[in-house]
Design a protein around this motif. Structure first.
Motif, short mmCIF file in Angstrom:
data_model
loop_
_atom_site.label_atom_id
_atom_site.label_comp_id
_atom_site.label_asym_id
_atom_site.label_seq_id
_atom_site.Cartn_x
_atom_site.Cartn_y
_atom_site.Cartn_z
N MET A 1 0.85 -1.19 0.00
CA MET A 1 0.00 0.00 0.00
C MET A 1 0.89 1.25 0.00
O MET A 1 1.83 1.33 0.79
N SER A 2 0.61 2.15 -0.93
CA SER A 2 1.39 3.39 -0.86
C SER A 2 0.48 4.52 -0.39
O SER A 2 -0.67 4.62 -0.82
N ILE A 3 1.00 5.31 0.49
CA ILE A 3 0.21 6.42 1.05
C ILE A 3 0.75 7.72 0.47
O ILE A 3 1.96 7.98 0.54
N SER A 4 -0.13 8.50 -0.17
CA SER A 4 0.36 9.79 -0.66
C SER A 4 -0.62 10.89 -0.29
O SER A 4 -1.59 11.16 -1.01
N PRO A 5 -0.40 11.49 0.86
CA PRO A 5 -1.33 12.52 1.34
C PRO A 5 -1.31 13.75 0.44
O PRO A 5 -0.27 14.12 -0.10
N LYS A 6 -2.48 14.37 0.29
CA LYS A 6 -2.57 15.59 -0.53
C LYS A 6 -1.89 16.75 0.18
O LYS A 6 -1.33 17.64 -0.45
N PRO B 1 2.05 16.08 5.78
CA PRO B 1 1.76 15.78 7.20
C PRO B 1 2.66 16.63 8.11
O PRO B 1 3.65 17.21 7.64
#
Ligand SMILES: Cc1ncc(COP(=O)(O)O)c(C=O)c1O
Length: 375
Positions: free
Chosen positions: A1-6, A9
């Motif tokens: 799973m890759s997390i790419s916050p807009k 953080p």
């Protein structure tokens, strides 16, 4: 799973880890690309600095713990013990305290330039004079400085020009484009805009000056925390929208106050009667911002009656938040000046400063009407 916050953080950490000695060497070989220790640099403070740098068209910026530490950093970029600086007489009280009471003890002397002499500095310049500090729009009398003209005078006299652009914000004026060498802001004000951050920034025209400012910030420990940086970056996203509304509301309120029988004078660059109205229009890109001052009777009881009768506008000695507030220069920001200095600047008992927010303007006018009726 890759997390790419807009949204970036919050890197709420004081230190960053390294895999091994090779990673440590990479940190030193690729400056600005990695992080080691939050006082030296942090992704959130870096993001805020870069965003402001773009708005001001700089070659580098550094965020600091407050507007005051930004002014300290800016002066230290150019001046050392034995040097002399010039400062506009109409300046934020904290800036004059820093120069007169603190930096003077470290051997940096200051001369204040009267407003009438702003563009003829020759007689104030000494062999060791390094810089001139001035504000785009002065506090609290809203005098507008002709920055191109001042920059030319500084250049002719071999001085660096440091501009406090807090009252205008880059949404109105970008001093580096007009010839300034360094710009500082109290990010606490319009850049963050919600009265919940204390922060500062220094933006430089030359990369070398930005690097020197960063060095001073790190060594003096003037860094901004990750959370405050994050809040600042969030506020900045709506700067242009906010300034448009602040300016529109302030113009309407200035016109309302000007015709009110209990108001003796209104100081707002958007009024045709203002001595630098034409300059304000061009230098402010057609907008004059959300700050204005006005004078009622020079009677402290009348000021109290006005404040007490307001229902929605609090007396809060700061400025530039989305909600309107009033301040009282004589008792707060300019309290430390001598009586003569206060009188010269026009800071009298009846002078009230209004930071116009972005609420519905009719509501603000109704509250001001209520306050004035109580006098
Ligand atoms: C024009 C101006 N510059 C600098 C400052 C200092 O900023 P801070 O309170 O963020 O240290 C202020 C604070 O009111 C200000 O009004």
């Amino acid at each position: 799973m890759s997390i790419s916050p807009k949204v970036t953080p919050i890197y709420q950490t004081s230190v960053f880890t390294f895999e091994d000695l090779n990673a440590l060497e990479t940190y030193f070989q690729e400056p600005g690309k990695h992080y080691m220790y939050t006082r030296y640099g942090n992704p959130n403070s870096e993001e805020l600095a870069q965003e402001i740098n773009q708005l001001e068209h700089g070659q580098g910026a550094v965020v600091t713990s407050s507007g005051m530490s930004a002014i300290l950093t800016a002066v230290l970029v150019y001046a050392k013990a034995g040097d002399h600086v010039l400062c506009a007489e109409e300046i934020y009280g904290g800036s004059s305290s820093l120069l007169s009471n603190e930096l003077s003890r470290l051997g940096i002397s200051v001369t204040y330039v009267p407003t009438a002499d702003s563009y003829s500095l020759e007689s104030y310049v000494q062999e060791n004079t390094k810089l001139m500090l001035a504000e785009t729009i002065s506090n609290p009398m809203m005098m507008v400085m002709d920055l191109s003209r001042l920059a030319q005078v500084c250049l002719k006299n071999g001085l660096k020009l440091v501009v406090d652009n807090t009252f205008a914000s880059p949404a109105l004026t970008q001093p580096l484009q007009l010839g300034a060498d360094l710009v500082i802001h109290s990010v606490t004000k319009y850049l963050s805009g919600h009265s919940d951050v204390t922060a500062g920034v220094v933006i430089a025209k030359a990369e070398a000056d930005a690097n020197r400012a960063a060095q001073i910030m790190r060594t003096w420990g003037l860094n901004l925390s990750p959370f405050e940086s994050w809040l600042g970056a969030r506020g900045l996203k709506t700067l242009k929208l906010r300034i448009r509304e602040h300016s529109r509301n302030a113009q309407t309120i200035a016109e309302f106050l000007q015709q009110h029988p209990k108001v003796q004078a209104v100081f707002y660059p958007g009024l045709p009667e203002h001595p630098q109205h034409a300059l304000a229009q061009t230098q402010g890109n057609g907008k004059c911002g959300g700050m204005l001052s006005f004078r009622i009777a020079d009677d402290a009881e009348a000021v109290n009656q006005f404040m007490q009768a307001l229902s929605h506008i609090p007396f809060a000695p700061s400025l530039a938040g989305v909600t309107t507030s009033i301040s009282y220069p004589l008792g707060t920001s300019h309290r430390g000046l001598t009586k003569e200095q206060q009188e010269n600047m026009g800071i009298t008992v009846g002078l009230i400063r209004l930071s116009v927010g972005i609420e519905e303007v009719e509501e603000l006018i109704a509250d001001l009407e209520k306050g004035l009726a109580a006098i």
